[in-house]
Design a protein around this motif. Structure first.
Motif, PDB file in Angstrom:
ATOM      1  N   LEU A   9       0.838  -1.205   0.000  1.00 35.75           N
ATOM      2  CA  LEU A   9       0.000   0.000   0.000  1.00 35.75           C
ATOM      3  C   LEU A   9       0.870   1.251   0.000  1.00 35.75           C
ATOM      4  O   LEU A   9       0.573   2.234  -0.699  1.00 35.75           O
ATOM      5  CB  LEU A   9      -0.927  -0.003   1.218  1.00 35.75           C
ATOM      6  N   GLY A  10       1.961   1.213   0.762  1.00 38.20           N
ATOM      7  CA  GLY A  10       2.894   2.332   0.746  1.00 38.20           C
ATOM      8  C   GLY A  10       3.482   2.548  -0.633  1.00 38.20           C
ATOM      9  O   GLY A  10       3.647   3.688  -1.081  1.00 38.20           O
ATOM     10  N   GLY A  11       3.801   1.454  -1.330  1.00 41.24           N
ATOM     11  CA  GLY A  11       4.320   1.561  -2.688  1.00 41.24           C
ATOM     12  C   GLY A  11       3.311   2.166  -3.638  1.00 41.24           C
ATOM     13  O   GLY A  11       3.654   2.980  -4.502  1.00 41.24           O
ATOM     14  N   LEU A  12       2.047   1.787  -3.492  1.00 40.18           N
ATOM     15  CA  LEU A  12       0.988   2.356  -4.338  1.00 40.18           C
ATOM     16  C   LEU A  12       0.830   3.852  -4.085  1.00 40.18           C
ATOM     17  O   LEU A  12       0.617   4.636  -5.019  1.00 40.18           O
ATOM     18  CB  LEU A  12      -0.336   1.638  -4.070  1.00 40.18           C
ATOM     19  N   VAL A  13       0.955   4.238  -2.820  1.00 39.29           N
ATOM     20  CA  VAL A  13       0.863   5.669  -2.486  1.00 39.29           C
ATOM     21  C   VAL A  13       2.019   6.435  -3.124  1.00 39.29           C
ATOM     22  O   VAL A  13       1.833   7.545  -3.642  1.00 39.29           O
ATOM     23  CB  VAL A  13       0.867   5.858  -0.954  1.00 39.29           C
ATOM     24  N   VAL A  14       3.216   5.847  -3.116  1.00 37.79           N
ATOM     25  CA  VAL A  14       4.376   6.487  -3.746  1.00 37.79           C
ATOM     26  C   VAL A  14       4.102   6.731  -5.230  1.00 37.79           C
ATOM     27  O   VAL A  14       4.380   7.815  -5.764  1.00 37.79           O
ATOM     28  CB  VAL A  14       5.641   5.625  -3.572  1.00 37.79           C
ATOM     29  N   VAL A  15       3.554   5.718  -5.897  1.00 37.04           N
ATOM     30  CA  VAL A  15       3.249   5.859  -7.330  1.00 37.04           C
ATOM     31  C   VAL A  15       2.257   6.993  -7.564  1.00 37.04           C
ATOM     32  O   VAL A  15       2.445   7.844  -8.455  1.00 37.04           O
ATOM     33  CB  VAL A  15       2.682   4.537  -7.888  1.00 37.04           C
ATOM     34  N   LEU A  16       1.194   7.038  -6.776  1.00 38.54           N
ATOM     35  CA  LEU A  16       0.170   8.068  -6.958  1.00 38.54           C
ATOM     36  C   LEU A  16       0.723   9.461  -6.657  1.00 38.54           C
ATOM     37  O   LEU A  16       0.391  10.428  -7.349  1.00 38.54           O
ATOM     38  CB  LEU A  16      -1.030   7.770  -6.066  1.00 38.54           C
ATOM     39  N   VAL A  17       1.556   9.567  -5.630  1.00 40.45           N
ATOM     40  CA  VAL A  17       2.164  10.857  -5.290  1.00 40.45           C
ATOM     41  C   VAL A  17       3.058  11.337  -6.423  1.00 40.45           C
ATOM     42  O   VAL A  17       3.056  12.521  -6.787  1.00 40.45           O
ATOM     43  CB  VAL A  17       2.954  10.760  -3.973  1.00 40.45           C
ATOM     44  N   VAL A  18       3.834  10.425  -7.006  1.00 38.99           N
ATOM     45  CA  VAL A  18       4.706  10.792  -8.135  1.00 38.99           C
ATOM     46  C   VAL A  18       3.872  11.295  -9.304  1.00 38.99           C
ATOM     47  O   VAL A  18       4.207  12.302  -9.945  1.00 38.99           O
ATOM     48  CB  VAL A  18       5.575   9.596  -8.560  1.00 38.99           C
ATOM     49  N   HIS A  19       2.776  10.623  -9.603  1.00 40.04           N
ATOM     50  CA  HIS A  19       1.919  11.053 -10.702  1.00 40.04           C
ATOM     51  C   HIS A  19       1.304  12.428 -10.435  1.00 40.04           C
ATOM     52  O   HIS A  19       1.196  13.251 -11.352  1.00 40.04           O
ATOM     53  CB  HIS A  19       0.813  10.022 -10.941  1.00 40.04           C
ATOM     54  N   GLY A  42      -2.583   4.715 -18.347  1.00 41.94           N
ATOM     55  CA  GLY A  42      -2.607   5.644 -17.226  1.00 41.94           C
ATOM     56  C   GLY A  42      -1.749   5.153 -16.079  1.00 41.94           C
ATOM     57  O   GLY A  42      -0.853   4.324 -16.247  1.00 41.94           O
ATOM     58  N   PRO A  43      -2.033   5.657 -14.868  1.00 43.38           N
ATOM     59  CA  PRO A  43      -1.266   5.261 -13.688  1.00 43.38           C
ATOM     60  C   PRO A  43      -1.366   3.772 -13.379  1.00 43.38           C
ATOM     61  O   PRO A  43      -0.525   3.238 -12.652  1.00 43.38           O
ATOM     62  CB  PRO A  43      -1.908   6.095 -12.568  1.00 43.38           C
ATOM     63  N   GLY A  44      -2.396   3.116 -13.906  1.00 43.41           N
ATOM     64  CA  GLY A  44      -2.571   1.696 -13.631  1.00 43.41           C
ATOM     65  C   GLY A  44      -1.360   0.871 -13.980  1.00 43.41           C
ATOM     66  O   GLY A  44      -1.029  -0.096 -13.292  1.00 43.41           O
ATOM     67  N   LEU A  45      -0.663   1.247 -15.044  1.00 44.08           N
ATOM     68  CA  LEU A  45       0.514   0.502 -15.475  1.00 44.08           C
ATOM     69  C   LEU A  45       1.632   0.586 -14.444  1.00 44.08           C
ATOM     70  O   LEU A  45       2.436  -0.339 -14.310  1.00 44.08           O
ATOM     71  CB  LEU A  45       1.002   1.036 -16.821  1.00 44.08           C
ATOM     72  N   ASP A  46       1.693   1.692 -13.707  1.00 41.24           N
ATOM     73  CA  ASP A  46       2.714   1.860 -12.681  1.00 41.24           C
ATOM     74  C   ASP A  46       2.337   1.183 -11.368  1.00 41.24           C
ATOM     75  O   ASP A  46       3.197   0.972 -10.506  1.00 41.24           O
ATOM     76  CB  ASP A  46       2.971   3.350 -12.429  1.00 41.24           C
ATOM     77  N   LEU A  47       1.066   0.880 -11.192  1.00 42.39           N
ATOM     78  CA  LEU A  47       0.623   0.206  -9.978  1.00 42.39           C
ATOM     79  C   LEU A  47       0.816  -1.305 -10.064  1.00 42.39           C
ATOM     80  O   LEU A  47       0.884  -1.991  -9.041  1.00 42.39           O
ATOM     81  CB  LEU A  47      -0.855   0.518  -9.719  1.00 42.39           C
ATOM     82  N   VAL A  48       0.909  -1.824 -11.288  1.00 45.28           N
ATOM     83  CA  VAL A  48       1.015  -3.264 -11.504  1.00 45.28           C
ATOM     84  C   VAL A  48       2.264  -3.879 -10.867  1.00 45.28           C
ATOM     85  O   VAL A  48       2.169  -4.922 -10.202  1.00 45.28           O
ATOM     86  CB  VAL A  48       0.960  -3.578 -13.020  1.00 45.28           C
ATOM     87  N   PRO A  49       3.473  -3.297 -11.029  1.00 42.01           N
ATOM     88  CA  PRO A  49       4.662  -3.945 -10.451  1.00 42.01           C
ATOM     89  C   PRO A  49       4.610  -4.107  -8.935  1.00 42.01           C
ATOM     90  O   PRO A  49       5.127  -5.092  -8.402  1.00 42.01           O
ATOM     91  CB  PRO A  49       5.803  -2.999 -10.860  1.00 42.01           C
ATOM     92  N   GLY A  72       3.100  14.758 -12.939  1.00 46.41           N
ATOM     93  CA  GLY A  72       2.166  14.838 -14.062  1.00 46.41           C
ATOM     94  C   GLY A  72       2.337  13.661 -15.005  1.00 46.41           C
ATOM     95  O   GLY A  72       1.487  12.790 -15.085  1.00 46.41           O
ATOM     96  N   ASP A  73       3.467  13.633 -15.723  1.00 49.82           N
ATOM     97  CA  ASP A  73       3.769  12.540 -16.643  1.00 49.82           C
ATOM     98  C   ASP A  73       5.131  11.965 -16.272  1.00 49.82           C
ATOM     99  O   ASP A  73       6.165  12.416 -16.778  1.00 49.82           O
ATOM    100  CB  ASP A  73       3.784  13.039 -18.084  1.00 49.82           C
ATOM    101  N   PRO A  74       5.163  10.960 -15.384  1.00 51.40           N
ATOM    102  CA  PRO A  74       6.437  10.402 -14.948  1.00 51.40           C
ATOM    103  C   PRO A  74       7.253   9.811 -16.094  1.00 51.40           C
ATOM    104  O   PRO A  74       8.487   9.851 -16.065  1.00 51.40           O
ATOM    105  CB  PRO A  74       6.024   9.300 -13.955  1.00 51.40           C
ATOM    106  N   ALA A  75       6.579   9.264 -17.107  1.00 54.66           N
ATOM    107  CA  ALA A  75       7.299   8.674 -18.233  1.00 54.66           C
ATOM    108  C   ALA A  75       8.157   9.718 -18.935  1.00 54.66           C
ATOM    109  O   ALA A  75       9.287   9.439 -19.352  1.00 54.66           O
ATOM    110  CB  ALA A  75       6.320   8.039 -19.220  1.00 54.66           C
TER     111      ALA A  75
END
Length: 303
Positions: free
Chosen positions: A110-120, A224-231, A124-127
């Motif tokens: 859950l902490g990792g998912l929060v990190v991903v969302l905060v980065v986004h 979208g952000p979903g791709l970054d939540l998968v790992p 804006g566009d992490p890629a």
């Protein structure tokens, strides 16, 4: 590693020494940070959250005093505290209170998912950010003639798309490995065999599997952000897959060499083995492979 665990548990001075030295060395050798975090985790698991917090304070002070003349800033100690020690202290406190490795692993993810969302939200566009960051590497490879322009463009664009999720998953993996090392040390000292049984029973929960499939579909369809939540969620399923393998080897009384071969394959054929283990963990969420094999072995299941 048992002698090191014994040394850590002798008191605050040895624990502070190991935590501080390993924490500072992690600035040069990142993997040493696992030892530093595991020391914090061991003290917290064995003695509680308050003694663990005291260790955080003494280690932060010691690392700041060492880093000030050596690196020019005492704030290095604060950075190590926030990145290495606070997360593992929190996870160890939760594990001590709940005695649930499943819940603790879920909270880490859950902490990792929060990190991903905060980065986004922040970038804006992490890629695009990652693409700009790794572009000099691509240009260097191009100038050396090691890659072709068109192929490297496609490859690095795909890498940039996955980098945020991979970074978050790597962070969660480091914390969980540190926690596992601390739990293994605790078992070696006070409950031999306890961590092995705990890990072999690891189940991350069917909601994790459902979210993994949902985020994967979201990421592939909408980019979208979903791709970054998968790992991050995939990491939990990978750990469950490993737990299944360890438990099946125990139930079948197979040779230890099978596990050695598994980890060798995981190193040399990482993408394929990771996908295989994630798939195994995903299947186990609903099929409960370990329970079925245990029934067969004990003779209580259907033939």
């Amino acid at each position: 590693m048992k002698p090191l665990a014994n040394f850590i548990m002798r008191g605050y001075s040895p624990a502070t020494l190991v935590t501080t030295v390993a924490g500072l060395l992690s600035l040069l050798i990142p993997f040493v940070g696992v030892i530093s975090s595991a020391a914090v985790g061991l003290v917290t698991l064995r003695q509680g959250a308050r003694p663990g917090m005291l260790l955080l304070g003494t280690s932060t002070l010691a690392s700041g005093l060492i880093a000030w003349p050596a690196l020019g800033s005492p704030l290095v100690g604060l950075g190590i505290l926030l990145v290495l020690w606070v997360p593992i202290w929190g996870l160890a406190a939760v594990l001590r209170a709940t005695r649930s490795l499943n819940l603790t692993a879920q909270l880490a993810a859950l902490g990792g998912l929060v990190v991903v969302l905060v980065v986004h939200l922040a970038v804006g566009d992490p890629a695009l950010y990652w693409r700009e960051l790794i572009e000099p590497l691509r240009q260097s490879l191009l100038s050396d003639g090691l890659v072709e322009a068109a192929a490297s463009q496609v490859l690095f664009e795909r890498l940039a798309q996955w980098m945020t999720g991979a970074f978050a998953a790597a962070l969660v993996l480091q914390y969980l490995v540190s926690l596992f090392v601390a739990r293994a040390w605790q078992a070696q000292l006070y409950n031999p065999g306890g961590f092995g049984a705990e890990f072999k029973a690891l189940r991350v929960g069917s909601p994790v599997g459902g979210l993994f499939v949902l985020f994967l579909a979201w990421g592939l369809l909408a980019q979208g952000p979903g791709l970054d939540l998968v790992p991050v969620l995939g990491l939990l399923l990978l750990l469950q897959g490993l737990a299944v393998i360890h438990r099946l080897r125990e139930l079948r009384n197979a040779n230890q060499g099978w596990l050695v071969a598994l980890y060798v394959l995981l190193v040399f054929f990482m993408p394929q083995m990771v996908l295989l283990l994630i798939s195994l963990g995903l299947i186990d969420l609903w099929a409960d492979i370990r329970a079925r094999v245990e029934q067969r072995v004990s003779g209580t299941g259907k033939p």
